[in-house]
Design a protein around this motif. Structure first.
Motif, short mmCIF file in Angstrom:
data_model
loop_
_atom_site.label_atom_id
_atom_site.label_comp_id
_atom_site.label_asym_id
_atom_site.label_seq_id
_atom_site.Cartn_x
_atom_site.Cartn_y
_atom_site.Cartn_z
N TYR A 33 21.03 -59.72 -3.13
CA TYR A 33 19.93 -58.81 -2.80
C TYR A 33 18.79 -59.05 -3.76
N ALA A 40 15.03 -52.16 -2.25
CA ALA A 40 15.56 -53.27 -1.46
C ALA A 40 14.41 -53.99 -0.75
N SER A 63 13.84 -56.43 6.16
CA SER A 63 13.92 -55.26 7.02
C SER A 63 13.13 -54.13 6.38
N TRP A 66 16.51 -51.30 6.56
CA TRP A 66 17.86 -51.69 6.17
C TRP A 66 18.92 -50.77 6.77
N ARG A 73 15.03 -56.42 11.80
CA ARG A 73 15.21 -57.50 10.82
C ARG A 73 14.60 -58.80 11.32
#
Length: 150
Positions: A33, A40, A63, A66, A73
């Motif tokens: 990640y 994120a 995205s 998420w 996405r």
């Protein structure tokens, strides 16, 4: 005054061993990640092959939410590796996650042509640059064990 977003890779990306379907040679895959200012931002998958020297295929999934089950996405892809006539590796767009089965997790896998016109293209290249410099497995594979970046 605005500052540039700070990118960071999760503390322990997953590194797995695989065998290439095309050449039957072993390779490593790093999956992790990537965060932007602590939030994120993307998931990257870097497959470190030995086809034409040391090359890496880097895919990044983006995205805005998420959330599971949300069709938002998009996946970019590129190859980083030797280029004839150049002393340093080069990068070129490829179809996102081309080596992986189509699943909802990847969302829309962009072709090179689609990626060239996509508004997140600059974000993708920032992810690629960050992974090449800051992930030790990918950096070592592409640039060698002595590579250091300021």
């Amino acid at each position: 005054m605005t500052s540039d977003p700070v990118l960071s890779i999760e503390a322990d990306p997953t590194v797995t061993q695989h065998v290439c379907d095309h050449c039957e040679r072993p390779f490593q895959r790093v999956r992790g990640y990537l965060y932007r200012d602590g939030d994120a931002h993307a998931v990257f998958i870097a497959s470190c092959h030995h086809h034409d020297g040391h090359e890496a295929f880097i895919d990044a999934v983006f995205s805005p939410t998420w959330e599971e089950g949300v069709d938002d996405r998009v996946t970019f892809g590129c190859r980083v590796g030797p280029v004839d006539g150049q002393p340093d590796p080069g990068a070129g767009l490829t179809t996102g996650a081309a080596a992986f089965t189509d699943t909802q997790w990847f969302g829309r896998k962009l072709t090179r042509e689609e990626a060239l016109g996509h508004p997140l293209l600059h974000e993708f290249w920032a992810v690629v640059d960050h992974v090449l410099v800051h992930d030790p497995v990918v950096r070592h594979h592409v640039y060698g064990p002595e590579a250091e970046f300021a």
